[in-house]
Enzyme design. Structure first.
Site, PDB file in Angstrom:
ATOM      1  N   TYR A  67       0.830  -1.205   0.000  1.00 15.69           N
ATOM      2  CA  TYR A  67       0.000   0.000   0.000  1.00 15.69           C
ATOM      3  C   TYR A  67       0.865   1.257   0.000  1.00 15.69           C
ATOM      4  O   TYR A  67       1.879   1.306   0.693  1.00 15.69           O
ATOM      5  CB  TYR A  67      -0.908   0.020   1.237  1.00 15.69           C
ATOM      6  CG  TYR A  67      -1.827   1.217   1.242  1.00 15.69           C
ATOM      7  CD1 TYR A  67      -2.972   1.216   0.450  1.00 15.69           C
ATOM      8  CD2 TYR A  67      -1.531   2.349   1.986  1.00 15.69           C
ATOM      9  CE1 TYR A  67      -3.809   2.317   0.418  1.00 15.69           C
ATOM     10  CE2 TYR A  67      -2.368   3.455   1.955  1.00 15.69           C
ATOM     11  CZ  TYR A  67      -3.500   3.430   1.168  1.00 15.69           C
ATOM     12  OH  TYR A  67      -4.323   4.535   1.138  1.00 15.69           O
ATOM     13  N   TRP A  71       1.232   5.658  -1.775  1.00 13.84           N
ATOM     14  CA  TRP A  71       0.910   6.638  -2.816  1.00 13.84           C
ATOM     15  C   TRP A  71       2.014   6.811  -3.856  1.00 13.84           C
ATOM     16  O   TRP A  71       1.761   7.333  -4.929  1.00 13.84           O
ATOM     17  CB  TRP A  71       0.599   7.990  -2.171  1.00 13.84           C
ATOM     18  CG  TRP A  71      -0.834   8.139  -1.816  1.00 13.84           C
ATOM     19  CD1 TRP A  71      -1.568   7.309  -1.010  1.00 13.84           C
ATOM     20  CD2 TRP A  71      -1.724   9.178  -2.251  1.00 13.84           C
ATOM     21  NE1 TRP A  71      -2.862   7.772  -0.911  1.00 13.84           N
ATOM     22  CE2 TRP A  71      -2.975   8.926  -1.655  1.00 13.84           C
ATOM     23  CE3 TRP A  71      -1.582  10.284  -3.055  1.00 13.84           C
ATOM     24  CZ2 TRP A  71      -4.086   9.749  -1.861  1.00 13.84           C
ATOM     25  CZ3 TRP A  71      -2.684  11.106  -3.252  1.00 13.84           C
ATOM     26  CH2 TRP A  71      -3.924  10.833  -2.666  1.00 13.84           C
TER      27      TRP A  71
HETATM   28  N1  LIG Z   1      -2.118   8.278  12.263  1.00 13.50           N
HETATM   29  C1  LIG Z   1      -2.536   8.292  10.990  1.00 13.50           C
HETATM   30  N2  LIG Z   1      -1.905   7.516  10.091  1.00 13.50           N
HETATM   31  C2  LIG Z   1      -2.303   7.529   8.802  1.00 13.50           C
HETATM   32  C3  LIG Z   1      -3.380   8.351   8.389  1.00 13.50           C
HETATM   33  C4  LIG Z   1      -4.036   9.151   9.367  1.00 13.50           C
HETATM   34  O1  LIG Z   1      -5.013   9.867   9.073  1.00 13.50           O
HETATM   35  N3  LIG Z   1      -3.569   9.103  10.656  1.00 13.50           N
HETATM   36  N4  LIG Z   1      -3.766   8.342   7.069  1.00 13.50           N
HETATM   37  C5  LIG Z   1      -3.491   7.141   6.300  1.00 13.50           C
HETATM   38  C6  LIG Z   1      -3.715   7.357   4.882  1.00 13.50           C
HETATM   39  S1  LIG Z   1      -5.289   7.880   4.456  1.00 13.50           S
HETATM   40  C7  LIG Z   1      -2.780   7.102   3.938  1.00 13.50           C
HETATM   41  S2  LIG Z   1      -3.231   7.209   2.287  1.00 13.50           S
HETATM   42  C8  LIG Z   1      -1.433   6.649   4.292  1.00 13.50           C
HETATM   43  C9  LIG Z   1      -0.327   7.189   3.381  1.00 13.50           C
HETATM   44  O2  LIG Z   1       0.810   6.403   3.515  1.00 13.50           O
HETATM   45  P1  LIG Z   1       1.831   6.138   2.305  1.00 13.50           P
HETATM   46  O3  LIG Z   1       1.125   6.201   1.003  1.00 13.50           O
HETATM   47  O4  LIG Z   1       2.623   4.926   2.600  1.00 13.50           O
HETATM   48  O5  LIG Z   1       2.754   7.412   2.446  1.00 13.50           O
HETATM   49  P2  LIG Z   1       3.802   8.077   1.464  1.00 13.50           P
HETATM   50  O6  LIG Z   1       4.675   8.895   2.317  1.00 13.50           O
HETATM   51  O7  LIG Z   1       3.072   8.765   0.363  1.00 13.50           O
HETATM   52  O8  LIG Z   1       4.623   6.825   0.919  1.00 13.50           O
HETATM   53  C10 LIG Z   1       4.960   6.655  -0.405  1.00 13.50           C
HETATM   54  C11 LIG Z   1       6.411   6.163  -0.504  1.00 13.50           C
HETATM   55  O9  LIG Z   1       6.701   5.917  -1.875  1.00 13.50           O
HETATM   56  C12 LIG Z   1       7.998   6.424  -2.177  1.00 13.50           C
HETATM   57  N5  LIG Z   1       8.066   6.673  -3.632  1.00 13.50           N
HETATM   58  C13 LIG Z   1       7.782   7.798  -4.311  1.00 13.50           C
HETATM   59  N6  LIG Z   1       7.943   7.604  -5.630  1.00 13.50           N
HETATM   60  C14 LIG Z   1       8.363   6.333  -5.795  1.00 13.50           C
HETATM   61  C15 LIG Z   1       8.690   5.547  -6.943  1.00 13.50           C
HETATM   62  O10 LIG Z   1       8.616   5.976  -8.073  1.00 13.50           O
HETATM   63  N7  LIG Z   1       9.068   4.265  -6.717  1.00 13.50           N
HETATM   64  C16 LIG Z   1       9.155   3.736  -5.462  1.00 13.50           C
HETATM   65  N8  LIG Z   1       9.541   2.475  -5.337  1.00 13.50           N
HETATM   66  N9  LIG Z   1       8.837   4.458  -4.374  1.00 13.50           N
HETATM   67  C17 LIG Z   1       8.443   5.730  -4.540  1.00 13.50           C
HETATM   68  C18 LIG Z   1       8.113   7.648  -1.314  1.00 13.50           C
HETATM   69  O11 LIG Z   1       9.461   8.034  -1.148  1.00 13.50           O
HETATM   70  C19 LIG Z   1       7.425   7.200  -0.034  1.00 13.50           C
HETATM   71  O12 LIG Z   1       8.319   6.627   0.866  1.00 13.50           O
HETATM   72  O13 LIG Z   1      -1.149   7.007   5.649  1.00 13.50           O
HETATM   73  C20 LIG Z   1      -2.123   6.512   6.547  1.00 13.50           C
HETATM   74  N10 LIG Z   1      -1.667   6.730   7.898  1.00 13.50           N
HETATM   75  N1  LIG Z   2      -1.697  18.424   2.152  1.00 14.66           N
HETATM   76  C1  LIG Z   2      -2.088  17.147   2.159  1.00 14.66           C
HETATM   77  N2  LIG Z   2      -3.344  16.826   1.794  1.00 14.66           N
HETATM   78  C2  LIG Z   2      -3.761  15.531   1.807  1.00 14.66           C
HETATM   79  C3  LIG Z   2      -2.894  14.474   2.149  1.00 14.66           C
HETATM   80  C4  LIG Z   2      -1.553  14.830   2.535  1.00 14.66           C
HETATM   81  O1  LIG Z   2      -0.729  13.970   2.895  1.00 14.66           O
HETATM   82  N3  LIG Z   2      -1.194  16.157   2.524  1.00 14.66           N
HETATM   83  N4  LIG Z   2      -3.337  13.164   2.116  1.00 14.66           N
HETATM   84  C5  LIG Z   2      -4.542  12.844   1.336  1.00 14.66           C
HETATM   85  C6  LIG Z   2      -5.142  11.563   1.726  1.00 14.66           C
HETATM   86  S1  LIG Z   2      -4.297  10.148   1.311  1.00 14.66           S
HETATM   87  C7  LIG Z   2      -6.362  11.450   2.302  1.00 14.66           C
HETATM   88  S2  LIG Z   2      -7.022   9.908   2.587  1.00 14.66           S
HETATM   89  C8  LIG Z   2      -7.154  12.621   2.654  1.00 14.66           C
HETATM   90  C9  LIG Z   2      -7.785  12.482   4.042  1.00 14.66           C
HETATM   91  O2  LIG Z   2      -8.758  13.433   4.249  1.00 14.66           O
HETATM   92  P1  LIG Z   2      -9.580  13.442   5.638  1.00 14.66           P
HETATM   93  O3  LIG Z   2      -9.854  12.070   6.061  1.00 14.66           O
HETATM   94  O4  LIG Z   2     -10.712  14.370   5.486  1.00 14.66           O
HETATM   95  O5  LIG Z   2      -8.483  14.145   6.552  1.00 14.66           O
HETATM   96  P2  LIG Z   2      -7.809  14.126   7.969  1.00 14.66           P
HETATM   97  O6  LIG Z   2      -6.695  15.100   7.756  1.00 14.66           O
HETATM   98  O7  LIG Z   2      -7.505  12.784   8.462  1.00 14.66           O
HETATM   99  O8  LIG Z   2      -8.890  14.737   8.952  1.00 14.66           O
HETATM  100  C10 LIG Z   2      -9.552  15.966   8.735  1.00 14.66           C
HETATM  101  C11 LIG Z   2     -10.048  16.503  10.046  1.00 14.66           C
HETATM  102  O9  LIG Z   2     -11.060  15.684  10.611  1.00 14.66           O
HETATM  103  C12 LIG Z   2     -11.198  16.061  11.965  1.00 14.66           C
HETATM  104  N5  LIG Z   2     -11.683  14.925  12.741  1.00 14.66           N
HETATM  105  C13 LIG Z   2     -10.970  13.864  13.191  1.00 14.66           C
HETATM  106  N6  LIG Z   2     -11.760  13.031  13.910  1.00 14.66           N
HETATM  107  C14 LIG Z   2     -12.992  13.584  13.905  1.00 14.66           C
HETATM  108  C15 LIG Z   2     -14.253  13.210  14.477  1.00 14.66           C
HETATM  109  O10 LIG Z   2     -14.409  12.180  15.155  1.00 14.66           O
HETATM  110  N7  LIG Z   2     -15.308  14.035  14.233  1.00 14.66           N
HETATM  111  C16 LIG Z   2     -15.199  15.172  13.500  1.00 14.66           C
HETATM  112  N8  LIG Z   2     -16.295  15.881  13.291  1.00 14.66           N
HETATM  113  N9  LIG Z   2     -14.023  15.543  12.971  1.00 14.66           N
HETATM  114  C17 LIG Z   2     -12.939  14.769  13.163  1.00 14.66           C
HETATM  115  C18 LIG Z   2      -9.814  16.489  12.437  1.00 14.66           C
HETATM  116  O11 LIG Z   2      -9.895  17.717  13.157  1.00 14.66           O
HETATM  117  C19 LIG Z   2      -9.012  16.565  11.154  1.00 14.66           C
HETATM  118  O12 LIG Z   2      -8.215  17.728  11.060  1.00 14.66           O
HETATM  119  O13 LIG Z   2      -6.335  13.786   2.649  1.00 14.66           O
HETATM  120  C20 LIG Z   2      -5.606  13.936   1.444  1.00 14.66           C
HETATM  121  N10 LIG Z   2      -5.032  15.251   1.441  1.00 14.66           N
HETATM  122 MO   LIG Z   3      -5.323   8.318   2.172  1.00 18.14          MO
END
Ligand SMILES: Nc1nc2c(c(=O)[nH]1)N[C@H]1C(S)=C(S)[C@@H](COP(=O)(O)OP(=O)(O)OC[C@H]3O[C@@H](n4cnc5c(=O)[nH]c(N)nc54)[C@H](O)[C@@H]3O)O[C@H]1N2
Ligand SMILES: Nc1nc2c(c(=O)[nH]1)N[C@H]1C(S)=C(S)[C@@H](COP(=O)(O)OP(=O)(O)OC[C@H]3O[C@@H](n4cnc5c(=O)[nH]c(N)nc54)[C@H](O)[C@@H]3O)O[C@H]1N2
Ligand SMILES: [Mo]
Length: 741
Positions: free
Chosen positions: A110, A112
């Protein structure tokens, strides 16, 4: 290459200009047509040429020597030639395949990675593993695991079809919506990002416009800056939205504001559910007074909110964050129930919408088209895990677990291959993952940087970044198409994922199957050509490959005009002729199917489960997405700007603990501890703190994570047995001023 030039590329955070001199990226500049360009691109020059790039292939010393002196995460690396590294990795793949079968290979991987349709890391890995006989995969995402499980039961549709298809566009909202009731915010910071990129970042502009149109906009969230400043903030205790929603239902029903006709014709199970929130089934009645105790919102405010929702056209918006927590299925289910009670599903600007702002392109009106696609082939292995159950899988081979009505068994994984993700950033309870990670016999990682994950692999292949190869850039909902030119030669001895897998496939006798005898350039041109022909056949005028290459990018004329698509209109107009894909054909307020699963935390209808938190730790931790980064990417450059992650806390909580702005803080609970710099702010409610994700897990000897990764604190439990999604938000912690050095 060599001399100075600038070209445009795209990324998950949008397009930008890249300046190159003497084979080095020296600067970036915003894309001319982006009204709100993210700052993330500024990190690129430093990060791409950083000393923490993996400069050549490596092997972990203890693994090579077949001893256990040092564990993964605590070992040295030995440099290898490409030839030796490919030999080593391919013989491991062959050994595991022969001794245990492909069902012992985990290729979920998993993450991005980078934008670009051909060099899409996951697709590259999956195509390669499919060519060698398959792999155990992972299902759904960390983003929306719980939603992907619950929404098909309730609306009879795949969740992504709802987010990307059955949703009111910003323009329909502008024209028709009176009340925007937003749970969890619509954050322009999060909408910077979209899978493949959002080129024109315009979420903030919509809100300026809505304000002028005097729309009633309520952002229900623990943090004020989760929505643009044009909205009214209604603070709520995290994890209690479900209680508020039940009280709103109570007011709708008891004040005769519910549309009983719509409920009768378009939903099923309301009469059963009603008994629950009215307190007629032995539970307490879900009155506004009851909800007030849970949510911290006045009962009178709840009544006013419910009444305002029942006057005019109301759109209930729910951010993905609400389901990234324990019991996250319920508020998503309940939002559908409230929308059904208002009876506006299928009317323009009414109903329910998930994920506005979470991802930049949600709500845009670009015509939907099939993008350029690199085919992954078929996986002969059907076994999978829900994506965030990785540590459970590694710790419990052969162990049983529940998932969405199925009784499943965890596979026994001997080899893990990760390409394009960073589990030691993204997974919950990283100390637990660190233990689980010691179980497989072999771990192979392709990575551009020495991330926490690369530092826990046995074989590390240095991957190029998107700037070191050419590609096609395209994203769902975005009107742009890019030729992403190669900007610089590969850094160090890095190779493209495609070339790494080509070399491995040679050794595994499936080169032809993997490559179809084509070079990267041939593949890129081929997949673009297919896209071009398909677009033309839909009447969409796009440049041919050579022209696009020359132009660098093109804005396609795919903005839809006047007659916007109204979600669920056909169902509303004739529910018998156009039923939903649920067993009843209607919106399932009560689901017989879910009731039969017999999961106590999620019976046949949505309920409020009080968050079960350890009271020893009085603060509630949120871990949202970072504003200045894409997850953990480019972190090597980000940490040179700000050494520690920022902890946001209400000034009242800071005063109570005698800590102030800029202090280095230790955050801890029973699972772990980490450091962050304090920023007291009135924009967060007392009792709740917020630490964005994105740091690279870097535990010191005593286990304290120096980087400030909230995942040393989060709980590694599924959202419920139904969705088994990641439950990262709303975790119990305590903080104090850090006394060490
Ligand atoms: N506590 C907490 N944890 C969370 C979340 C949260 O809300 N709270 N959100 C979750 C969510 S929604 C997501 S989507 C995940 C995101 O988690 P990830 O998608 O695992 O995060 P990234 O840092 O985007 O990791 C992508 C990796 O790919 C590498 N990469 C970039 N380009 C290339 C390439 O061309 N080839 C290869 N081999 N590697 C490459 C980058 O250097 C990086 O290390 O985190 C989750 N974790
Ligand atoms: N700049 C930037 N943007 C991103 C990403 C990034 O890495 N960087 N990652 C992308 C990815 S992979 C994803 S999945 C999306 C995620 O998008 P979301 O899931 O919408 O984002 P989060 O940042 O996890 O949370 C947004 C807000 O929800 C509120 N929240 C948390 N728990 C609760 C709750 O129980 N109730 C209510 N009402 N609010 C709550 C928190 O205050 C938090 O700041 O964002 C995307 N956008
Ligand atoms: Mo995500």
């Amino acid at each position: 290459m060599g001399k100075k030039f600038s070209k445009v590329t795209t990324s998950h955070w949008g397009a930008f200009n890249v300046f190159v001199e003497n084979d080095k990226i020296i600067d970036t500049e915003p894309f001319h047509a982006d009204p709100a360009p993210p700052n993330i691109s500024q990190l690129v020059p430093n990060a791409v040429h950083h000393s923490k790039r993996v400069d050549q292939p490596y092997v972990r010393k203890s693994w090579l020597k077949k001893n256990t002196t040092n564990a993964r995460g605590n070992d040295e690396y030995v440099p290898l030639s490409w030839e030796d590294a490919i030999d080593l990795a391919s013989s491991e793949l062959i050994r595991v395949k022969n001794d245990f079968g492909n069902e012992a290979i985990f290729g979920g991987s998993y993450g991005w990675a980078s934008a670009g349709r051909f060099h899409h890391s996951q697709s590259q890995l999956h195509r390669f593993l499919n060519s060698i006989g398959g792999y155990v995969s992972s299902y759904a995402s960390y983003s929306t695991g719980a939603a992907q499980a619950i929404i098909p039961h309730v609306l009879g549709l795949n969740f992504h079809k709802v987010t990307w298809g059955e949703i009111n566009s910003w323009r329909l909202i502008e024209k028709h919506t009176d009340n925007l009731i937003i749970f969890g915010g619509i954050n322009p910071k999060n909408s910077q990002v979209s899978m493949g990129g959002s080129t024109e970042h315009d979420v903030s502009n919509h809100f300026k416009n809505f304000k002028q149109l005097r729309k009633n906009m309520i952002s229900i969230s623990p943090q004020q800056d989760d929505s643009p400043k044009e909205t009214n903030w209604l603070p709520i205790i995290p994890g209690t939205d479900m209680a508020l929603m039940l009280a709103i239902a109570y007011v709708f029903e008891t004040e005769e504001l519910a549309n009983q006709m719509f409920l009768n014709t378009h939903s099923s199970g309301y009469q059963l559910f009603k008994k629950y929130f009215l307190g007629e089934d032995g539970h307490s009645a879900k009155t506004p007074e009851w909800a007030s105790q849970e949510t911290g919102i006045d009962a009178s405010t709840i009544r006013d909110l419910a009444r305002s929702m029942a006057s005019g056209r109301t759109l209930i918006c729910v951010s993905w964050s609400l389901q990234r927590a324990r019991y996250g299925e319920h508020p998503f289910w309940m939002a559908c129930v409230l929308a059904a009670m208002l009876g506006q599903i299928g009317l323009p600007g009414g109903g329910v919408g998930f994920g506005y702002g979470a991802i930049g392109n949600v709500g845009k009106t670009a015509q939907r088209m099939q993008g350029p696609l690199f085919e992954q082939g078929q996986n002969p292995i059907s076994d999978f895990i829900p994506v965030s159950r990785i540590a459970d899988m590694l710790l419990n081979p052969g162990g049983p677990y529940n998932f969405n009505g199925e009784k499943r068994i965890y596979p026994d994984i001997k080899l893990v291959y990760w390409c394009g993700g960073n589990p030691f950033h993204h997974h919950q309870d990283l100390n637990r993952l660190n233990n689980a990670w010691q179980h497989p016999e072999t771990i192979i990682v392709n990575e551009p940087w020495w991330t926490a994950t690369a530092q826990r692999a046995d074989i590390v292949f240095p991957a190029t970044t998107q700037f070191e190869r050419s590609d096609i850039g395209w994203a769902k909902g975005d009107p742009y198409i890019f030729y992403m030119p190669q900007m610089i030669p590969p850094v160090g001895l890095a190779k493209n994922d495609y070339d790494i897998f080509t070399a491995l496939s040679k050794k595994l006798n499936c080169e032809e199957k993997f490559t179809e005898n084509q070079s990267s350039e041939e593949w890129i041109e081929g997949i673009y050509d297919k896209f071009y022909k398909q677009a033309r056949s839909q009447g969409i005028n796009v440049a041919d490959f050579e022209t696009l290459k020359e132009k660098n990018f093109e804005r396609m004329s795919i903005d839809q005009d006047e007659e916007d698509y109204v979600p669920f209109k056909a169902f509303r107009d004739d529910p018998l002729k156009n039923p939903l894909g649920t067993p009843s054909g209607k919106i399932e307020i009560y689901s017989e199917k879910i009731a039969k699963f017999n999961y106590p935390e999620i019976p046949g209808h949505p309920i409020f489960n009080k968050p079960c938190l350890d009271r020893k730790f009085p603060l509630r931790l949120l871990s949202p997405q970072p504003h200045d980064k894409l997850h953990s990417q480019l972190q090597v450059a980000a940490e040179e700007i700000s050494k520690h992650a920022i902890l946001v806390m209400n000034p009242q909580d800071a005063r109570k603990r005698g800590i102030s702005e800029g202090d280095l803080i230790k955050i801890w609970n029973s699972r772990g501890s980490c450091l962050a710099t304090l920023r007291p702010q009135e924009t967060i409610i007392p009792g709740v703190i917020s630490l964005a994700t994105g740091a690279w897990f870097s535990p010191a000897e005593d286990g304290l994570d120096i980087s400030g990764n909230p995942n040393v604190l989060t709980a590694d439990t599924g959202t419920s047995d139904l969705g088994q999604g990641s439950a990262a938000h709303n975790i119990e912690v305590e903080v104090e001023k850090y006394q060490g050095n």
